[in-house]
Design a protein around this motif. Structure first.
Motif, mmCIF file in Angstrom:
data_model
loop_
_atom_site.group_PDB
_atom_site.id
_atom_site.type_symbol
_atom_site.label_atom_id
_atom_site.label_comp_id
_atom_site.label_asym_id
_atom_site.label_seq_id
_atom_site.Cartn_x
_atom_site.Cartn_y
_atom_site.Cartn_z
ATOM 1 N N ASP A 1 0.952 -1.277 0.071
ATOM 2 C CA ASP A 1 -0.022 0.061 -0.055
ATOM 3 C C ASP A 1 0.870 1.191 -0.273
ATOM 4 O OD1 ASP A 1 -2.847 1.113 0.515
ATOM 5 O OD2 ASP A 1 -1.506 1.993 1.911
ATOM 6 N N LYS A 2 0.583 2.045 -0.817
ATOM 7 C CA LYS A 2 1.359 3.303 -1.045
ATOM 8 C C LYS A 2 1.593 4.246 0.224
ATOM 9 C CE LYS A 2 2.264 5.483 -5.055
ATOM 10 N NZ LYS A 2 1.975 6.527 -6.043
ATOM 11 N N GLU A 3 0.215 4.164 1.030
ATOM 12 C CA GLU A 3 0.291 5.056 2.095
ATOM 13 C C GLU A 3 1.096 4.499 3.377
ATOM 14 O OE1 GLU A 3 -0.933 8.276 2.044
ATOM 15 O OE2 GLU A 3 -1.203 7.649 0.017
ATOM 16 N N ASP A 4 0.975 2.982 3.236
ATOM 17 C CA ASP A 4 1.843 2.498 4.229
ATOM 18 C C ASP A 4 3.490 2.634 3.878
ATOM 19 O OD1 ASP A 4 -0.151 1.495 5.665
ATOM 20 O OD2 ASP A 4 -0.245 -0.676 4.632
ATOM 21 N N LEU A 5 3.700 2.823 2.786
ATOM 22 C CA LEU A 5 5.085 2.626 2.490
ATOM 23 C C LEU A 5 5.285 4.429 2.464
ATOM 24 C CD1 LEU A 5 7.601 1.683 0.847
ATOM 25 C CD2 LEU A 5 6.490 2.373 -1.214
ATOM 26 N N ARG A 6 4.560 5.186 2.429
ATOM 27 C CA ARG A 6 4.963 6.529 2.774
ATOM 28 C C ARG A 6 5.059 6.741 4.215
ATOM 29 N NH1 ARG A 6 3.038 10.306 -0.647
ATOM 30 N NH2 ARG A 6 1.173 9.018 -1.009
ATOM 31 N N PHE A 7 4.314 6.048 5.044
ATOM 32 C CA PHE A 7 4.395 6.116 6.715
ATOM 33 C C PHE A 7 5.982 5.426 7.076
ATOM 34 C CE2 PHE A 7 0.023 7.322 6.797
ATOM 35 C CZ PHE A 7 -0.078 8.113 7.888
ATOM 36 N N LEU A 8 6.257 4.302 6.443
ATOM 37 C CA LEU A 8 7.644 3.810 6.471
ATOM 38 C C LEU A 8 8.553 4.575 6.349
ATOM 39 C CD1 LEU A 8 8.187 0.152 5.834
ATOM 40 C CD2 LEU A 8 9.849 1.954 5.152
#
Length: 89
Positions: free
Chosen positions: A10-17
């Motif tokens: 998920d791009k949003e999870d990747l962004r948070f990471l």
């Protein structure tokens, strides 16, 4: 290395990471923000991101892989490609 096929890309999870590794506000990690020019990612930060991505998504990244990407969108594509190649083998 174990594979984390159950973890959705998920791009949003990747962004948070990535924001967490860089100790930035999530809003600063836009889809196209250049890691070096805008987010001031240096080689040590890049290594930390790679290590975290490998652990989280169960992929193996080469040094050259991460040198070719400069934004969240490109990292998202790279991880997706690596996972697809792993699943095919």
């Amino acid at each position: 290395m174990s594979t984390h096929t159950g973890i959705a890309l998920d791009k949003e999870d990747l962004r948070f990471l990535i924001a967490d590794v860089l100790e930035l506000d999530v809003e600063e990690v836009t889809d196209d923000a250049d890691f070096v020019q805008e987010l001031e990612v240096d080689s040590l930060m890049a290594l930390a991101i790679v290590a975290r991505l490998e652990r989280h998504y169960g992929v193996k990244l080469k040094e050259d892989d991460f040198k070719r990407v400069s934004s969240l969108t490109q990292v998202h594509r790279l991880i997706g490609d690596k996972r697809a190649a792993q699943a095919a083998s």
